[in-house]
Design an enzyme around this catalytic site. Structure first.
Site, mmCIF file in Angstrom:
data_model
loop_
_atom_site.group_PDB
_atom_site.id
_atom_site.type_symbol
_atom_site.label_atom_id
_atom_site.label_comp_id
_atom_site.label_asym_id
_atom_site.label_seq_id
_atom_site.Cartn_x
_atom_site.Cartn_y
_atom_site.Cartn_z
ATOM 1 N N ARG A 68 5.239 6.400 13.666
ATOM 2 C CA ARG A 68 5.073 6.700 12.443
ATOM 3 C C ARG A 68 4.913 8.500 12.082
ATOM 4 N NH1 ARG A 68 1.258 4.549 7.816
ATOM 5 N NH2 ARG A 68 -0.418 6.614 8.165
ATOM 6 N N HIS A 127 4.612 0.101 -0.142
ATOM 7 C CA HIS A 127 5.489 -1.057 1.414
ATOM 8 C C HIS A 127 4.598 -1.633 2.209
ATOM 9 C CE1 HIS A 127 3.815 3.033 3.653
ATOM 10 N NE2 HIS A 127 3.597 1.824 4.824
ATOM 11 N N ASP A 158 0.503 4.389 2.020
ATOM 12 C CA ASP A 158 -0.607 5.569 3.427
ATOM 13 C C ASP A 158 -1.066 6.135 2.941
ATOM 14 O OD1 ASP A 158 1.533 3.777 4.452
ATOM 15 O OD2 ASP A 158 2.648 5.283 5.574
ATOM 16 N N HIS A 176 0.891 -1.006 0.342
ATOM 17 C CA HIS A 176 0.319 0.109 -0.330
ATOM 18 C C HIS A 176 0.727 1.553 0.039
ATOM 19 C CE1 HIS A 176 1.083 -0.483 4.214
ATOM 20 N NE2 HIS A 176 0.618 1.066 4.881
#
Ligand SMILES: O=C(O)CCC(=O)C(=O)O
Ligand SMILES: [Fe+2]
Length: 378
Positions: A363, A347, A200, A198
């Protein structure tokens, strides 16, 4: 196209041992209590304490946000000195490319001390190399406020609609799994693989750009993160097929992620959105073109019939997912900060470590420009 795995962007199950039960009420509280108490019990008994308790995830059911407003993004990568004198000083920085097109490992520089000129270079270097692992960083030791202040240089912080966050810091997206429980084994009870490519939150009107993920606690081995170079994936296509993709848009949906969160007793901080983005987007600093559809959030190609849309999306997902010759795999070490450009990569986490070990990351997710495309060049 029906999403391949609708539940979450990151395969993370709310960990009720860290969830504030007192913040829950009514049926929600009951669901949480019945569904997750066993995990909480195991988590408390079976594992060493968290190294970074301030970063343990919480889900506050009362936290609600209005829809995101558009904002003007400044692309600092455009202002960078392309010899990277501040980011990668000669004789100080060790720079090793992991593959020809994607992935670099850097040692010898401390991200937290970069000047603004250095941060401009960071944005540009990451856009060029797609993902960069900076080793031996002090990022996890900074206060959360300082880490957020640092990240805010790169864009407006995204607040995730469903993920866990440290108490009081919804701008941090926490990845946390496996603290003394059986969640790794449980993950594979009804799945054969944890690979879930995906980009993000691609459903946002202005999805993230330069994105930071830093390790707080890691399993002995495993839990690496995979990255794919969506620019090289575009470059590998025939000119005829590239040309066919130009001008097409696809829908990206937050709806399934929000529903999946609610169905497992999680939260919904904002009403889910659906946005259309070009299938081929251009990076504002490098001018490179990248494939911008992903199996987690993209639903259909606008203007095509269902079978046509499904077939093209499946081809693109397979092309990205099986492209081992334009992918990189990052192995986490204590002190690693991984920075990627979410506009030109996808990723996937890997849930392959030994059951019961904690994997804990944070994150920082600055949003960038609304995706745009530039004409096919042949
Ligand atoms: O856990 C990881 O390695 C990556 C998780 C992820 O997809 C993210 O933080 O965006
Ligand atoms: Fe992600």
């Amino acid at each position: 196209m029906a999403p391949s795995a609708v539940e979450v962007e990151t395969p993370v199950v709310p960990d009720i041992s860290a969830l504030k039960l007192q913040a829950l009420s009514g049926p929600y509280k009951e669901l949480a209590a019945t569904k997750f108490d066993a995990d909480a019990e195991a988590g408390l008994k079976g594992h060493k304490a968290a190294k970074h308790p301030a970063y343990l995830p919480t889900w506050d059911r009362n936290e609600k946000y209005a829809p995101l407003e558009p904002f003007e993004h400044t692309e600092h990568g455009k202002d960078a000195d392309l010899s990277f004198p501040n980011l990668l000083p000669q004789g100080v920085a060790s720079v090793v490319d992991l593959t020809p097109t994607i992935g670099t490992e850097v040692r010898g520089v401390q991200l937290s001390t970069l000047s603004n000129a250095g941060k401009n270079e960071l944005a540009r270097f990451v856009a060029q190399r797609k993902v960069v692992a900076f080793r031996d960083q002090d990022f996890a030791e900074l206060s959360i406020e300082k880490a957020l202040e640092y990240g805010s240089y790169f864009g407006r912080h995204h607040i995730h609609p469903t993920s866990g966050a440290p108490a009081g810091f919804p701008e941090i997206h926490v990845v946390h799994r496996g603290a003394g429980d059986d969640s790794v084994d449980r993950y594979f009870a009804n799945r054969t693989s944890s690979v879930a490519w995906h980009s993000d939150v691609s459903y946002e009107q202005q999805p993230p750009g330069t994105t930071f993920l830093y390790i707080l606690d890691k399993p002995e081995t495993g839990g690496d993160t995979l990255f794919v170079d969506a620019v090289e994936a575009y470059n590998r296509l025939s000119p005829a097929f590239q040309q066919r993709l130009h001008g097409l848009k696809a829908t990206h949906s937050a709806v399934e992620q929000a529903n999946a969160s609610l169905s497992r007793g999680g939260i919904k901080r904002r009403e889910p959105v659906i946005n259309e983005h070009p299938i081929i987007r251009t990076h504002p600093a490098t001018g490179e073109k990248a494939i911008y559809v992903n199996p987690q959030f993209t639903r259909d190609i606008v203007g095509l019939k269902k079978e046509e849309s499904d077939a093209i999306l499946k081809f693109l997902y397979d092309h990205l997912g099986f492209g081992g010759d334009f992918q990189a795999r990052v192995k986490w070490q204590e002190g690693t900060v991984v920075v990627w450009d979410n506009r030109v990569t996808q990723h996937s986490a890997l849930v392959d470590w030994k059951n019961g070990q904690r994997r804990h990351l944070a994150r920082i997710t600055p949003q960038a420009e609304r995706p745009f495309e530039t004409p096919f060049e042949g």
